[in-house]
Write an enzyme that holds these catalytic residues in place. Structure first.
Site, PDB file in Angstrom:
ATOM      1  N   GLY A  71      -4.727  -2.173  -4.827  1.00  0.00           N
ATOM      2  CA  GLY A  71      -6.078  -2.665  -4.266  1.00  0.00           C
ATOM      3  C   GLY A  71      -5.584  -3.069  -2.684  1.00  0.00           C
ATOM      4  O   GLY A  71      -4.787  -3.334  -2.196  1.00  0.00           O
ATOM      5  N   GLN A 108      -7.840  -7.022   4.968  1.00  0.00           N
ATOM      6  CA  GLN A 108      -6.443  -6.962   4.934  1.00  0.00           C
ATOM      7  C   GLN A 108      -6.068  -5.878   6.508  1.00  0.00           C
ATOM      8  O   GLN A 108      -4.974  -5.851   6.912  1.00  0.00           O
ATOM      9  CB  GLN A 108      -5.758  -6.445   3.843  1.00  0.00           C
ATOM     10  N   CYS A 159       0.575  -8.841  -3.310  1.00  0.00           N
ATOM     11  CA  CYS A 159      -0.252  -8.437  -2.133  1.00  0.00           C
ATOM     12  C   CYS A 159       0.424  -7.704  -1.084  1.00  0.00           C
ATOM     13  O   CYS A 159       1.412  -8.226  -0.708  1.00  0.00           O
ATOM     14  CB  CYS A 159      -0.823  -9.942  -1.667  1.00  0.00           C
TER      15      CYS A 159
HETATM   16 NI    NI Z   1      -4.043  -8.842  -1.580  1.00  0.00          NI
END
Ligand code: NI
Length: 167
Positions: free
Chosen positions: A46, A51, A91
């Site tokens: 994802g 980001q 992440c």
């Molecule tokens: Ni993330």
């Protein structure tokens, strides 16, 4: 197509609240395509626009094992959540760090697709976790914020040290 640079924790830009998208134009379609390519290339399951330093409410996810179930969600909204599960999370903005986080087991999310159609997805398992994680990015939240202050401090100094080495 291009790979987009991903912001790394503790970059303060990751704390930005993303704005709703009111027109799905070529810029948005190109962004979605580049974000998908960046996510698959990383590789990750994802990616939120936050980001890649674009502060608009757009996420891409693919939690399938076959890596061929791309979902592009514009203005995603959590409608329902139920149950809870503990699972390890990571992440792309916090490379090399994994920890157990409590999440809802199932979620219902409304969103617009790239054609502007209103859609609803009901998800469990990995996809549910992924949707919750990515939607939080749009609100400027990162999963490590669920961890203890001590752990967050350690992660911050580890990543800052790495950034100095690779800079
Ligand atoms: Ni993330």
């Amino acid at each position: 197509m291009s790979l987009l640079p991903i912001l790394r924790y503790p970059d303060l830009r990751l704390k930005t609240l993303a704005a709703p998208i009111d027109e799905i134009d070529d810029d948005i379609r190109n962004l979605a395509r580049d974000m998908a390519e960046t996510m698959y290339g990383a590789p990750g399951i994802g990616l939120a626009a936050t980001q890649v330093d674009i502060h608009k409410r757009l996420i891409v996810v693919d939690a399938s094992e076959t890596r061929d179930q791309l979902l592009v969600l514009i203005n995603p909204e959590l409608i329902e959540s139920e149950g809870s599960r503990f699972g390890e999370e990571g992440c792309l903005s916090v490379p090399g760090i994994y920890d157990k986080i409590e999440r809802a087991e199932r979620v219902v999310v409304d969103y617009l697709d790239l054609d502007g159609n209103r859609r609803r997805i009901e998800a469990g398992g990995m996809l549910s976790v992924c949707l919750q994680h990515e939607m939080e990015h749009l609100d400027g939240k990162i999963f490590v914020e669920y961890l203890s202050a001590l752990k967050q401090k350690r992660i911050r100094s580890k990543l800052l040290k790495q950034a100095r080495i690779t800079a």
